[in-house]
Design an enzyme around this catalytic site. Sequence first.
Site, PDB file in Angstrom:
ATOM      1  CD1 TRP A   1      -2.299  -2.274   1.686  1.00  0.00           C
ATOM      2  CD2 TRP A   1      -3.178  -1.026  -0.101  1.00  0.00           C
ATOM      3  NE1 TRP A   1      -3.253  -2.870   1.067  1.00  0.00           N
ATOM      4  CE2 TRP A   1      -3.737  -2.143  -0.038  1.00  0.00           C
ATOM      5  CE3 TRP A   1      -3.267  -0.114  -1.186  1.00  0.00           C
ATOM      6  CZ2 TRP A   1      -4.837  -2.551  -0.813  1.00  0.00           C
ATOM      7  CZ3 TRP A   1      -4.522  -0.522  -2.082  1.00  0.00           C
ATOM      8  CH2 TRP A   1      -5.168  -1.804  -1.910  1.00  0.00           C
TER       9      TRP A   1
ATOM     10  CG  ASP B   1      -3.227   4.070   4.021  1.00  0.00           C
ATOM     11  OD1 ASP B   1      -4.183   3.902   4.733  1.00  0.00           O
ATOM     12  OD2 ASP B   1      -2.994   3.542   2.818  1.00  0.00           O
TER      13      ASP B   1
ATOM     14  CE  LYS C   1      -8.971  -2.645   3.193  1.00  0.00           C
ATOM     15  NZ  LYS C   1      -8.169  -1.539   2.660  1.00  0.00           N
TER      16      LYS C   1
HETATM   17  C1  LIG Z   1      -7.663  -1.181   1.347  1.00  0.00           C
HETATM   18  C2  LIG Z   1      -6.458  -0.406   1.384  1.00  0.00           C
HETATM   19  C3  LIG Z   1      -6.238   0.862   0.757  1.00  0.00           C
HETATM   20  C4  LIG Z   1      -7.028   1.005  -0.618  1.00  0.00           C
HETATM   21  O1  LIG Z   1      -8.068   1.313  -0.276  1.00  0.00           O
HETATM   22  P1  LIG Z   1      -9.623   1.643  -1.234  1.00  0.00           P
HETATM   23  O2  LIG Z   1     -10.626   2.213  -0.389  1.00  0.00           O
HETATM   24  O3  LIG Z   1      -9.651   0.328  -2.046  1.00  0.00           O
HETATM   25  O4  LIG Z   1      -8.953   2.695  -2.094  1.00  0.00           O
HETATM   26  C5  LIG Z   1      -5.164   1.733   0.779  1.00  0.00           C
HETATM   27  N1  LIG Z   1      -4.317   1.603   2.085  1.00  0.00           N
HETATM   28  C6  LIG Z   1      -4.536   0.596   2.838  1.00  0.00           C
HETATM   29  C7  LIG Z   1      -3.619   0.229   3.987  1.00  0.00           C
HETATM   30  C8  LIG Z   1      -5.452  -0.351   2.614  1.00  0.00           C
HETATM   31  O5  LIG Z   1      -5.642  -1.462   3.754  1.00  0.00           O
END
Ligand SMILES: *Cc1c(COP(=O)(O)O)cnc(C)c1O
Length: 376
Positions: free
Chosen positions: A104, A188, A212
Amino acid sequence: MNRPWNFAAGPSTMPLEVLQQAAADLCDWQGSGMSVMEMSHRGKHYSRIRDEAEADLRALLAVPDDFEVLFMQGGASAQNAVIPLNLIGRAGRGRADYVLSGHWARKSWNEAQRYGDIAVAATAESEADFDGRRYGAWCWLPAQDQWRVRPDAAYLHLCANETIGGVEQAVMPDMASLGAPDVPLVADMSSNILSRSIDFSKLGLVYAGAQKNAGPAGVTLVFVRKDLLGHALPHCPSVFDYTNVAGAQSMFNTPPTYAIYMAGLVFKWLLRNGGVAAMDVASTRKAAALYGYLDGSSLYESRIHPAVRSRMNVPFFLRDESLNATFLAQSEAAGLLALKGHKAVGGMRASLYNAMPFEGVQVLIDFLRDFEARHG
Ligand SMILES: *Cc1c(COP(=O)(O)O)cnc(C)c1O
């Protein structure tokens, strides 16, 4: 009703109480005669839902007043562009630094290249030795005091929890001791938001896709320090300009009303269940039980450096990979869903978000033990 234990990485399991509340309100929200889906986003009912969601989220994470809380769309992936579009031009800097910790973080770094001079502050892309043991790429984290941050970078980006790789950056670095006191930190937290408290004094911006640990897909949570607003590049789309979104209380365009409502129900569920402090304790307990079992086993293994193992996403491997298909078929039959690892890593992965109770982890461990007894 059939509710097996769902270990999916995202979208992922939701608290049953939240789903039941949503079901009860589906066609007639609290006597309004409307589903939340059918309400004007500017009407009195929805305004209350939105305002409570923000207030509850602020309370859960003790968000300081100098941070805006935004509900946006496009997922964390959109933020990979939206962040540079909004921040990189601040004070004419035009540059930003990224810590590469896995899938990511690399995606964020990749997207940012379009918007300026992007450098790598640290990377875990190679193998590394610790205490006589070799760890593979993306299975460890570079020590924070080794990061190289340009003092005039517009921001430093990191991924606090690598959902696929299973490494977690629990403690945020101190930018002053990195020689970059004026560089805001961007994190993030898509897959570990609301599982631990956040030290906002160390951060300029935090973002998280909801699907998540915070709700269904469709809404992205953004916490941004107010002094960072107002520097969007001229070609930043209006709907993605934080200043516009903040000024319109996240209603610059029609927000994902139902997703915000559902996330709001999750926030209320968290408040009723001890808040983030309780989730922090529960996360440590669940992860310790699972890693403890894996480490003591001769059939399974975790390949992540113990100091940086994620509490949310636990990738693990069967030492004999020829058992993978049998393992997956039998675990599913035993009511344990979505244990297959991400294709980039292989093996297995169990995601232990807030809505996964300790009992679910115990059932998983019992299954692992039973499978090991039959195949070990
Ligand atoms: C799932 C995830 C993303 C991407 O998320 P989307 O909502 O599909 O764009 C980015 N960073 C992390 C750490 C993730 O777990």
